[in-house]
Design a protein around this motif. Structure first.
Motif, PDB file in Angstrom:
ATOM      1  N   GLN A 137       0.836  -1.204   0.000  1.00 49.50           N
ATOM      2  CA  GLN A 137       0.000   0.000   0.000  1.00 49.50           C
ATOM      3  C   GLN A 137       0.878   1.265   0.000  1.00 49.50           C
ATOM      4  O   GLN A 137       0.577   2.244  -0.699  1.00 49.50           O
ATOM      5  CB  GLN A 137      -0.922   0.013   1.232  1.00 49.50           C
ATOM      6  CG  GLN A 137      -2.032  -1.042   1.185  1.00 49.50           C
ATOM      7  CD  GLN A 137      -1.531  -2.426   1.585  1.00 49.50           C
ATOM      8  OE1 GLN A 137      -0.399  -2.566   2.061  1.00 49.50           O
ATOM      9  NE2 GLN A 137      -2.380  -3.443   1.381  1.00 49.50           N
ATOM     10  N   GLU A 140       2.256   1.853  -3.397  1.00 51.60           N
ATOM     11  CA  GLU A 140       1.259   2.424  -4.306  1.00 51.60           C
ATOM     12  C   GLU A 140       1.094   3.919  -4.065  1.00 51.60           C
ATOM     13  O   GLU A 140       0.929   4.694  -5.013  1.00 51.60           O
ATOM     14  CB  GLU A 140      -0.084   1.705  -4.121  1.00 51.60           C
ATOM     15  CG  GLU A 140      -0.105   0.306  -4.729  1.00 51.60           C
ATOM     16  CD  GLU A 140      -1.479  -0.349  -4.607  1.00 51.60           C
ATOM     17  OE1 GLU A 140      -2.462   0.381  -4.372  1.00 51.60           O
ATOM     18  OE2 GLU A 140      -1.553  -1.584  -4.749  1.00 51.60           O
ATOM     19  N   THR A 154      -0.650   4.407 -11.391  1.00 52.78           N
ATOM     20  CA  THR A 154       0.313   3.865 -10.425  1.00 52.78           C
ATOM     21  C   THR A 154       0.745   2.462 -10.827  1.00 52.78           C
ATOM     22  O   THR A 154       1.894   2.067 -10.594  1.00 52.78           O
ATOM     23  CB  THR A 154      -0.292   3.830  -9.008  1.00 52.78           C
ATOM     24  OG1 THR A 154      -1.506   3.062  -9.037  1.00 52.78           O
ATOM     25  CG2 THR A 154      -0.578   5.241  -8.502  1.00 52.78           C
ATOM     26  N   ASP A 155      -0.178   1.705 -11.421  1.00 51.81           N
ATOM     27  CA  ASP A 155       0.188   0.355 -11.893  1.00 51.81           C
ATOM     28  C   ASP A 155       1.282   0.432 -12.954  1.00 51.81           C
ATOM     29  O   ASP A 155       2.230  -0.377 -12.963  1.00 51.81           O
ATOM     30  CB  ASP A 155      -1.041  -0.367 -12.469  1.00 51.81           C
ATOM     31  CG  ASP A 155      -1.991  -0.846 -11.384  1.00 51.81           C
ATOM     32  OD1 ASP A 155      -1.568  -0.877 -10.208  1.00 51.81           O
ATOM     33  OD2 ASP A 155      -3.140  -1.185 -11.718  1.00 51.81           O
TER      34      ASP A 155
END
Length: 703
Positions: A137, A140, A154-155
Motif C-alpha cells: 500500500q 502504491e 500507479t500500476d
C-alpha cells in the motif's frame, strides 16, 4: 612489462616470475618457441615447447584481459560510475567473461522496457521498492508521484519500476555467475526432431534424447550442432527454474522484509525468465561448442604429432606403388635421399590383370636402381596389389620388404602448387606414387607438404574454430620438425619453411643457393644465402643437419654459439667417461651451465640422432581381400590410422578403415582411446565383432 601481467600469468602457469620475465623478453627479441625451448633452458626454468605454447596462450589472454580492464575503467571513469567497489571488482576479475559481467550494468540500454522506464524517471521508485521497507500500500502511495503524461497510472509506474529491478537482477554479475554454474552443473540439453529430420539418417539416434551439459562428450556436441545447422535437429537448454526461484527467495530477499518483497520477487522472476536465462542458455550452448571445438583441436594436434613422429626408413631405395584397377598401378622410385629416379604404370589386378608384364616392369626397376623396399598405398586395389608384391618377392627370392602406407592426402599433394614446383614435368598420378614412397622413407618430410586437414586425422574438422585449428596444426608441425631436425642437403623448401626463423621465401632462397653450390658442407655457408641475416641464422642453425659436413658438429643440434665450449670439452674429456655427478663441476670449469652441458654431451654421443622410433612393418592377413571375405570372429592385424573421442579407425587392408570402438579397446575402463592407442600403431590379434555389408562397415575388438 607490468607486474600485473606477470602476476596474472604466474597464477595460470607453474613458471616463476623470473622465467616469465625472461620468456616475454625473448619473444619480444624475435626468438621462436622452438629456439627458446632448446637453447634458452636456463632462462626459462627448462620449460618444454609444450610449456611455452601454453604460456603463449596465457600470455596473449592476459594481455587482452589487462587491456580490457583498462578500457572499462576509463569508460566508467568518464561516466562517473567508477567507485571503489566497482574498481575492486574490475581489478579482481580473472576472466574476460567476468569482466564483461561487471561492465554489463553500465552499458546503455537501448530500445528496451528498462531504458523506457529510466527515461520516464522511475529509478527512484525502483529504489523505494527494492529497499524492502514499505508495504504494498505504501508503495502504491509513493507511485502516485511518478504518474505523468507517459505514465498513466500507479500500476504503470510500478510495472516500469519492476522492469528496472528485473534488469538490475539480470545485470548483477554475482547472480549471473551463480546461475551460470547451475546451468553448467545441472542443466540439460533437450534434443528434438527438426524440420529436415531424416528418421533413417545419421542423426536418428540423437533425436528425442536428453543430455546432461556437464557430461556430454565433445564428439556428440559437434555432431548435434552440425545436425542443428542442417535443420535435422533442434536443441534447447533446460534447467529446474523452480529450484532457482526458491534460491532467489532464500538468498536474495531477506525473511524480515516487509510485504514489498512480493513485488521485488516478481521483478526478479521476470528478470530471470525474460532477460537472464535466455542469454545464459545461449551462452551455455556457445560454451559447449567452444569446449568441444577446443578438445577436438587438441586431439587433431595430438594425432598430427603422432603421425609426423612415424619412424623413417633410412638408407633405402624405395618403390612407391599407387594401386588402381582400371587406371592401373602407378610406380615411382626414389633414392636414399628422396630424389625421384623413375616411374612406370603396371596392370597387375583386374580387369586387365597382366601379371607377367607387371612382374617384368617391377623387376626391371628393382634391378636398375637397387630397390630395397616397397611402399603400397592403402586405397582402392591395395590388398590385391599387396598380394601381387608379396608373390613377386617370394617367386623371385627377393630380399625386399613391403609395407602398406596411408595414401590419404596423396591426391591433394599431387595437384598442389608444391608438387608442381617439385615435379613440373611429371603427371599428377606419378606425383602421388612419389608421395607414397616418401611416406615410407620419411613421413614427416613428405606429410608437411600436405594441408594437415587433408590427412584424415581427428574429428569434425569443419565444425571447429578454423583459425584455432590452423594455429594448432601449424604449431604442432613447427615444434616437431625442429625437435627432429632437418637435413639441409635433402630437405624440400616446404620442410625448411617450418624451421625456426625460416620463412617460405627464405626457404626457397636456401634451395636456390643449394642448387647453385650442389651441397652445403658447413652450416656457416648459410650466411651466404640471400636474405638470411644474423637473427634468422641464430634461430635456425641449431635445427639443421649436414650429414657429411666438414665438422661432426654440423650433424648435431649443438648451436654454433656453443662450439667453443664443445671443443674445449672434447679437448679435456672423453665424452663417454663423463658421469652425471660430474656435470655441475665440468660446467663451472667450462663457464657454461649444467643444462647446456648435458645437451651438448647427449648430442656428441649420438650425432645425427633421430628422435623418432624405429620402423615397424604391418603384417596383414593374406586371406582377406574384401569385406565379403570377413566373418565375425576372424583375427586380423592392422594399423591405427585415426583416433577420435569415440574410438579408433584401423586399416585392415580394406578400402574403408574398420572401427575399434572405445568400449572394445581395453578390459579396463578408459576415458579416451589415446590412453591406449596412437596413430600408426601396429595392432596384432584384433577380433572382428561385426560386419555390415550394406554400409560397408567393420567393427573390431581388442578384448
Amino acid at each position: 612489462m607490468t607486474n600485473d601481467l606477470i602476476n596474472l600469468i604466474k597464477e595460470k602457469t607453474t613458471l616463476s616470475s623470473k622465467s616469465i620475465q625472461n620468456i616475454i623478453t625473448l619473444l619480444e627479441e624475435g626468438c621462436t618457441i622452438p629456439f627458446i625451448a632448446r637453447y634458452r633452458k636456463d632462462e626459462t626454468g627448462n620449460a618444454t615447447d609444450e610449456d611455452l605454447r601454453a604460456f603463449e596462450e596465457v600470455f596473449t589472454y592476459s594481455q587482452k584481459l589487462l587491456k580490457r580492464k583498462e578500457e572499462i575503467t576509463n569508460l566508467l571513469d568518464e561516466k562517473n560510475f567508477l567507485n571503489d567497489k566497482v574498481k575492486n571488482s574490475i581489478n579482481e576479475a580473472k576472466t574476460l567473461q567476468a569482466l564483461e559481467d561487471i561492465y554489463a550494468p553500465f552499458k546503455d540500454k537501448k530500445s528496451s522496457r528498462t531504458s523506457s522506464a529510466i527515461e520516464n524517471g522511475l529509478e527512484p521508485l525502483a529504489n523505494i521498492i527494492q529497499c524492502l521497507k514499505y508495504t504494498n500500500q505504501e508503495v502504491e502511495q509513493k507511485a502516485k508521484q511518478f504518474v505523468n503524461k507517459n505514465i498513466k497510472s500507479t500500476d504503470d509506474a510500478i510495472t516500469g519500476a519492476k522492469d528496472i529491478i528485473a534488469q538490475r537482477y539480470a545485470d548483477d554479475f554475482k547472480s549471473k555467475e551463480i546461475l551460470r554454474n547451475m546451468i553448467s552443473n545441472w542443466g540439460e540439453i533437450q534434443i528434438k526432431e527438426g524440420k529436415e529430420f531424416d528418421k533413417s539418417g545419421v542423426y536418428s539416434s540423437f533425436a528425442n534424447q536428453t543430455e546432461k551439459i556437464k557430461y556430454i562428450k565433445s564428439h556428440r556436441t559437434l555432431a548435434i550442432l552440425r545436425a542443428v545447422n542442417e535443420k535435422q535437429l533442434t536443441i534447447k537448454v533446460d534447467i529446474d527454474e523452480k529450484h532457482i526461484l526458491e534460491n532467489i527467495k532464500k538468498y536474495k530477499i531477506p525473511s524480515w522484509a516487509s510485504s514489498s518483497k512480493d513485488i521485488v520477487f516478481d521483478a526478479y522472476k521476470d528478470g530471470l525468465k525474460r532477460l537472464l536465462l535466455p542469454s545464459l542458455k545461449r551462452e551455455a550452448i556457445n560454451t559447449l561448442k567452444e569446449k568441444a571445438s577446443s578438445e577436438a583441436i587438441e586431439l587433431f594436434g595430438k594425432n598430427l604429432k603422432e603421425l609426423l613422429q612415424t619412424a623413417p626408413l633410412v638408407n633405402q631405395v624405395i618403390l612407391g606403388m599407387d594401386p588402381g584397377f582400371v587406371s592401373g598401378c602407378k610406380l615411382a622410385v626414389i633414392d636414399e635421399n628422396g630424389i625421384y629416379l623413375d616411374s612406370d604404370v603396371i596392370y597387375p589386378t583386374k580387369p586387365k590383370q597382366n601379371t607377367e608384364a607387371s612382374n617384368k616392369t617391377v623387376l626391371a626397376l628393382i634391378k636398375k636402381y637397387g630397390v630395397t623396399s616397397i611402399a603400397i598405398g592403402n586405397g582402392t586395389a591395395s590388398r590385391e596389389t599387396a598380394e601381387f608384391a608379396s608373390n613377386l618377392i617370394k617367386d623371385n627370392n627377393l630380399d625386399i620388404n613391403y609395407a602398406i602406407v596411408s595414401e590419404i592426402g596423396a591426391s591433394v599433394y599431387s595437384a598442389s602448387k608444391i608438387a608442381a614446383h617439385e615435379y613440373p614435368n611429371l603427371d599428377v598420378t606419378i606425383r602421388g606414387a612419389i608421395s607414397i614412397a616418401g611416406r615410407l622413407r620419411d613421413p614427416m618430410a613428405t606429410l608437411v607438404k600436405i594441408d594437415p586437414k587433408s590427412l584424415g586425422i581427428g574429428q569434425y574438422q569443419h565444425d571447429v574454430n578454423q583459425k584455432e585449428l590452423g594455429a594448432k596444426l601449424e604449431n604442432t608441425t613447427v615444434d616437431l620438425v625442429n625437435k627432429v631436425g632437418v637435413d639441409l642437403n635433402s630437405a624440400s623448401y616446404k620442410l625448411l619453411s617450418f624451421i625456426s626463423g625460416i620463412s617460405e621465401k627464405l626457404a626457397k632462397n636456401i634451395i636456390e643457393h643449394r642448387d647453385g653450390i650442389k651441397k652445403f658442407n658447413s652450416k656457416n655457408e648459410l650466411l651466404k644465402v640471400k636474405g638470411l641475416g644474423a637473427k634468422a641464422y641464430e634461430q635456425a642453425v641449431g635445427f639443421l643437419r649436414i650429414k657429411d659436413g666438414k665438422s661432426i658438429l654440423d650433424n648435431t643440434a649443438i648451436h654454433p654459439e656453443d662450439y667453443t665450449v664443445t671443443k674445449n670439452l672434447q679437448k679435456k674429456y672423453n665424452i663417454e667417461d663423463i658421469r652425471d655427478n660430474q656435470i655441475e663441476q665440468i660446467a663451472n670449469e667450462l663457464n657454461t651451465t649444467p643444462l647446456k652441458l648435458s645437451d651438448i654431451i647427449q648430442e656428441l654421443k649420438k650425432p645425427g640422432y633421430d628422435v623418432r622410433s624405429e620402423f615397424n612393418q604391418v603384417k596383414f592377413a593374406q586371406d582377406v581381400t574384401k569385406i565379403e571375405d570377413l566373418k565375425e570372429g576372424f583375427i586380423l592385424s592392422g594399423i591405427v590410422r585415426n583416433i577420435t573421442d569415440f574410438g579408433a579407425f584401423v586399416d585392415i587392408g580394406l578400402k574403408n578403415d574398420a572401427l575399434l570402438h572405445i568400449s572394445q579397446i581395453s578390459q579396463k575402463r578408459i576415458n579416451h582411446p589415446s590412453e591406449v592407442l596412437s596413430i600408426n600403431q601396429n595392432l596384432e590379434k584384433i577380433k572382428v565383432v561385426s560386419v555390415d555389408l550394406d554400409k560397408q562397415r567393420v567393427g573390431l575388438s581388442l578384448k
